[in-house]
Write a protein that holds these residues in place. Structure first.
Motif, PDB file in Angstrom:
ATOM      1  N   VAL A 351       0.807  -1.130   0.003  1.00 53.62           N
ATOM      2  CA  VAL A 351      -0.060  -0.051   0.108  1.00 53.62           C
ATOM      3  C   VAL A 351       0.851   1.366  -0.049  1.00 53.62           C
ATOM      4  O   VAL A 351       0.558   2.210  -0.624  1.00 53.62           O
ATOM      5  CB  VAL A 351      -0.979  -0.201   1.368  1.00 53.62           C
ATOM      6  N   ARG A 352       2.062   1.166   0.752  1.00 54.82           N
ATOM      7  CA  ARG A 352       2.827   2.333   0.677  1.00 54.82           C
ATOM      8  C   ARG A 352       3.479   2.760  -0.640  1.00 54.82           C
ATOM      9  O   ARG A 352       3.389   3.877  -0.993  1.00 54.82           O
ATOM     10  CB  ARG A 352       3.904   2.193   1.740  1.00 54.82           C
ATOM     11  N   LYS A 353       3.812   1.691  -1.254  1.00 54.92           N
ATOM     12  CA  LYS A 353       4.273   1.973  -2.989  1.00 54.92           C
ATOM     13  C   LYS A 353       3.111   2.073  -3.729  1.00 54.92           C
ATOM     14  O   LYS A 353       3.607   2.494  -5.035  1.00 54.92           O
ATOM     15  CB  LYS A 353       5.198   0.859  -3.206  1.00 54.92           C
ATOM     16  N   ARG A 354       1.814   1.786  -3.393  1.00 56.20           N
ATOM     17  CA  ARG A 354       0.668   1.638  -4.199  1.00 56.20           C
ATOM     18  C   ARG A 354       0.865   0.807  -5.644  1.00 56.20           C
ATOM     19  O   ARG A 354       0.888   0.880  -6.700  1.00 56.20           O
ATOM     20  CB  ARG A 354       0.506   3.009  -5.002  1.00 56.20           C
ATOM     21  N   THR A 355       1.418  -0.310  -5.047  1.00 60.15           N
ATOM     22  CA  THR A 355       1.707  -1.387  -6.128  1.00 60.15           C
ATOM     23  C   THR A 355       1.010  -2.972  -5.755  1.00 60.15           C
ATOM     24  O   THR A 355       0.920  -3.208  -4.553  1.00 60.15           O
ATOM     25  CB  THR A 355       3.253  -1.797  -6.323  1.00 60.15           C
ATOM     26  N   VAL A 356       0.723  -3.495  -6.666  1.00 59.06           N
ATOM     27  CA  VAL A 356       0.313  -5.244  -6.464  1.00 59.06           C
ATOM     28  C   VAL A 356       1.468  -5.902  -7.292  1.00 59.06           C
ATOM     29  O   VAL A 356       1.487  -5.683  -8.475  1.00 59.06           O
ATOM     30  CB  VAL A 356      -1.188  -5.508  -6.887  1.00 59.06           C
ATOM     31  N   THR A 357       2.129  -6.814  -6.809  1.00 63.71           N
ATOM     32  CA  THR A 357       3.041  -7.488  -7.374  1.00 63.71           C
ATOM     33  C   THR A 357       2.718  -9.149  -7.373  1.00 63.71           C
ATOM     34  O   THR A 357       2.667  -9.513  -6.020  1.00 63.71           O
ATOM     35  CB  THR A 357       4.604  -7.208  -6.660  1.00 63.71           C
ATOM     36  N   VAL A 358       2.766  -9.604  -8.449  1.00 62.08           N
ATOM     37  CA  VAL A 358       2.976 -11.055  -8.302  1.00 62.08           C
ATOM     38  C   VAL A 358       4.518 -11.852  -8.261  1.00 62.08           C
ATOM     39  O   VAL A 358       5.130 -11.658  -8.986  1.00 62.08           O
ATOM     40  CB  VAL A 358       2.275 -11.737  -9.494  1.00 62.08           C
ATOM     41  N   ASP A 359       4.715 -12.281  -7.063  1.00 61.80           N
ATOM     42  CA  ASP A 359       6.067 -12.794  -6.735  1.00 61.80           C
ATOM     43  C   ASP A 359       6.021 -14.123  -7.039  1.00 61.80           C
ATOM     44  O   ASP A 359       5.460 -15.200  -6.484  1.00 61.80           O
ATOM     45  CB  ASP A 359       6.347 -12.430  -4.971  1.00 61.80           C
ATOM     46  N   ARG A 360       7.000 -14.425  -8.010  1.00 62.37           N
ATOM     47  CA  ARG A 360       6.830 -15.602  -8.660  1.00 62.37           C
ATOM     48  C   ARG A 360       8.247 -16.419  -8.270  1.00 62.37           C
ATOM     49  O   ARG A 360       8.729 -17.329  -8.813  1.00 62.37           O
ATOM     50  CB  ARG A 360       7.149 -15.720 -10.419  1.00 62.37           C
ATOM     51  N   SER A 361       9.167 -15.924  -7.293  1.00 59.80           N
ATOM     52  CA  SER A 361      10.282 -16.451  -7.017  1.00 59.80           C
ATOM     53  C   SER A 361      10.316 -17.894  -6.666  1.00 59.80           C
ATOM     54  O   SER A 361      11.238 -18.758  -6.472  1.00 59.80           O
ATOM     55  CB  SER A 361      10.874 -15.769  -5.900  1.00 59.80           C
ATOM     56  N   GLN A 362       8.985 -18.275  -5.850  1.00 58.77           N
ATOM     57  CA  GLN A 362       9.027 -19.659  -5.471  1.00 58.77           C
ATOM     58  C   GLN A 362       7.878 -20.478  -6.296  1.00 58.77           C
ATOM     59  O   GLN A 362       7.289 -21.421  -5.752  1.00 58.77           O
ATOM     60  CB  GLN A 362       8.807 -19.824  -3.844  1.00 58.77           C
ATOM     61  N   SER A 363       7.422 -19.716  -7.490  1.00 56.90           N
ATOM     62  CA  SER A 363       6.223 -20.491  -8.031  1.00 56.90           C
ATOM     63  C   SER A 363       6.540 -21.807  -8.569  1.00 56.90           C
ATOM     64  O   SER A 363       5.550 -22.654  -8.772  1.00 56.90           O
ATOM     65  CB  SER A 363       5.799 -19.408  -9.163  1.00 56.90           C
ATOM     66  N   SER A 364       7.619 -21.984  -8.912  1.00 49.46           N
ATOM     67  CA  SER A 364       8.148 -23.103  -9.517  1.00 49.46           C
ATOM     68  C   SER A 364       9.457 -23.700  -9.370  1.00 49.46           C
ATOM     69  O   SER A 364      10.214 -22.756  -9.087  1.00 49.46           O
ATOM     70  CB  SER A 364       8.079 -23.060 -11.160  1.00 49.46           C
ATOM     71  N   ARG A 365       9.616 -25.184  -9.189  1.00 46.30           N
ATOM     72  CA  ARG A 365      10.917 -25.736  -8.692  1.00 46.30           C
ATOM     73  C   ARG A 365      11.738 -25.877 -10.089  1.00 46.30           C
ATOM     74  O   ARG A 365      12.783 -26.566 -10.262  1.00 46.30           O
ATOM     75  CB  ARG A 365      10.795 -27.106  -7.995  1.00 46.30           C
ATOM     76  N   PRO A 377       0.633  -0.603 -10.759  1.00 50.22           N
ATOM     77  CA  PRO A 377       0.379   0.298  -9.837  1.00 50.22           C
ATOM     78  C   PRO A 377      -1.224   0.179  -9.473  1.00 50.22           C
ATOM     79  O   PRO A 377      -2.189  -0.192 -10.273  1.00 50.22           O
ATOM     80  CB  PRO A 377       0.544   1.474 -10.939  1.00 50.22           C
ATOM     81  N   VAL A 378      -1.543   0.718  -8.488  1.00 52.33           N
ATOM     82  CA  VAL A 378      -3.036   0.525  -7.766  1.00 52.33           C
ATOM     83  C   VAL A 378      -3.028   1.867  -7.021  1.00 52.33           C
ATOM     84  O   VAL A 378      -2.224   2.500  -6.452  1.00 52.33           O
ATOM     85  CB  VAL A 378      -3.277  -0.588  -6.976  1.00 52.33           C
ATOM     86  N   SER A 379      -4.403   2.213  -7.025  1.00 49.85           N
ATOM     87  CA  SER A 379      -4.942   3.373  -6.107  1.00 49.85           C
ATOM     88  C   SER A 379      -5.967   2.947  -5.440  1.00 49.85           C
ATOM     89  O   SER A 379      -6.821   2.272  -5.718  1.00 49.85           O
ATOM     90  CB  SER A 379      -5.297   4.857  -7.070  1.00 49.85           C
TER      91      SER A 379
END
Length: 442
Positions: A351-365, A377-379
């Motif tokens: 919320v501070r950065k006003r972003t939504v991020t999909v973190d895929r660092s552990q999505s797949s082995r 970005p989001v408002s």
């Protein structure tokens, strides 16, 4: 498009394998935008013809009751406009115009970009009619300036005369070449969107029919992930429905092993908001996929430990969440999580950065999958809330924030138990006002 009440989807397809070449038009039909049936290949390259190396992207128009498509034919290093007309109402059989290619060369008035791949970058079509005159824009690029949507006019869809660039971009901001341009008309304005190889850029403004000019006021990104080259149509209910191509985000070897490459997005209903920006909603027909329902209200998510959602799991889910985000830092949703946490995809709302991020660092082995994040970005709404609408369909994840921002991404979990769902808060308690989750069926 919709024809005689049925939805028809034509898409770029290579029957030889999951690689980009020898492009045909695949075809599928649906009565409800949800369940689709494969049809025979609609258009194929013709040896020695103007589309010998590919039947590339195009668009559909109704020519006084005759289903008609304009497409780009590839021949050697040339790409030029071609036309075909359906000979049956099922749109299975098409007759290519004997005059193809309809435009023999790019306009002399424009210094169209040349590259090592093409003699001139000149492809993809958007066609419409005003009174008795047909117009079309073709994607291109002007050398030294940037991507361009070039405007042409015709009395009969066969002979075309060049007018001028409908819009030209700055290569430093929106690329040297614009693919798949499309002009959408609404009561309160017009939208031109273009694909610049990496992203889809929209321009909102006014289209002046008397001058045949488009004057943009605002610009933005149509999607912040792998969504590309969208096409739209107005259906029988008056909705502007858009589909996009969801590119793969794994290496070519993995695509060969899977035997397929690429997927279509969910259909999106697009409109213009009061602030002049694009708005998104999903067709109500998609609700027919909903099966088991889980509902939560006034749920407090604490930073002490994740909030596991007991009994909720799956790799095909729909989630709708509204949270009071006025005084919080970060919170989010964890999807496709294994019990040991080895695989997990995290939707992070900062919320501070006003972003939504999909973190895929552990999505797949798997080393074949791209693990870089995708962000948008989001408002917050005036009351301080943030709403997310999330669709998970195995390797596809599509997110919509406050119906104003969209992000489609790809994930490739390797384990069968990557099905868990939970919520988390990073620093302060978060009040989730409502959370609706549906397990989806075929």
């Amino acid at each position: 498009m919709q024809w005689n009440g049925r939805y028809h989807l034509f898409y770029q397809y290579n029957p030889a394998g999951p690689f980009h070449g020898t492009i045909h038009w695949g075809h599928a039909v649906s009565d409800d935008l949800v369940s689709w049936t494969d049809e025979p290949i609609a258009l194929a390259p013709e040896q020695g013809g103007p589309d010998a190396t590919g039947v590339w992207s195009g668009c559909f128009v109704d020519d006084d009751g005759t289903p008609t498509v304009m497409y780009t034919g590839g021949s050697g290093n040339d790409q030029l406009p071609c036309l075909a007309r359906a000979t049956d109402d099922a749109l299975r059989n098409w007759e290519k115009a004997s005059q193809n290619p309809l435009i023999q060369r790019v306009p002399d008035e424009v210094d169209v970009l040349q590259t090592i791949d093409w003699h001139r970058e000149f492809r993809d079509h958007c066609v419409w009619r005003e009174d008795e005159t047909w117009y079309q824009i073709i994607g291109s690029g002007i050398d030294g300036e940037g991507g361009a949507a070039l405007l042409f006019e015709s009395d009969d869809l066969i002979e075309w005369e060049y007018c001028h660039p409908l819009l030209t971009g700055d290569w430093r901001r929106t690329g040297q070449m614009w693919e798949c341009p499309e002009l959408l008309r609404f009561d309160d304005g017009a939208v031109l969107h273009v694909s610049d190889y990496s992203k889809v850029v929209w321009f909102v403004g006014e289209y002046d029919e008397s001058r045949r000019r488009f004057d943009p006021d605002e610009t933005g990104l149509l999607d912040h992930g792998v969504f590309y080259a969208p096409q739209s149509f107005v259906d029988d209910d008056g909705r502007t429905v858009m589909f996009g191509w969801l590119k793969e985000d794994r290496d070519e070897g993995a695509q060969w092993d899977a035997g397929w490459s690429g997927a279509m997005s969910l259909p999106r209903v697009v409109s213009l908001g009061d602030d002049g920006s694009l708005r998104y909603s999903l067709p109500e027909e998609l609700e027919s996929l909903r099966q088991t329902h889980h509902s939560y209200t006034d749920l407090t998510v604490s930073p002490d430990e994740p909030t596991a959602l007991s009994g909720v799991e799956g790799d095909t889910l729909e989630l709708k969440l509204t949270a009071d985000a006025s005084n919080v830092g970060e919170f989010g949703i964890v999807l496709r999580e294994t019990p040991d946490g080895a695989e997990r995809t995290v939707v992070r709302c900062n919320v501070r950065k006003r972003t939504v991020t999909v973190d895929r660092s552990q999505s797949s082995r798997s080393d074949a999958a791209n693990d870089r994040p995708h962000s948008m970005p989001v408002s917050l709404e005036p009351d301080g809330t943030l709403s997310l609408h999330v669709y998970l369909d195995r390797s596809v994840l599509e997110l919509f924030a406050n119906d104003a921002q969209a992000l489609a991404t790809r994930i490739y979990p390797t384990r069968a138990d990557s099905t868990g769902v939970s919520l988390y808060a990073a620093d302060t308690d978060v009040s989730v006002e409502t959370l609706e989750i549906w397990e989806l069926g075929a």
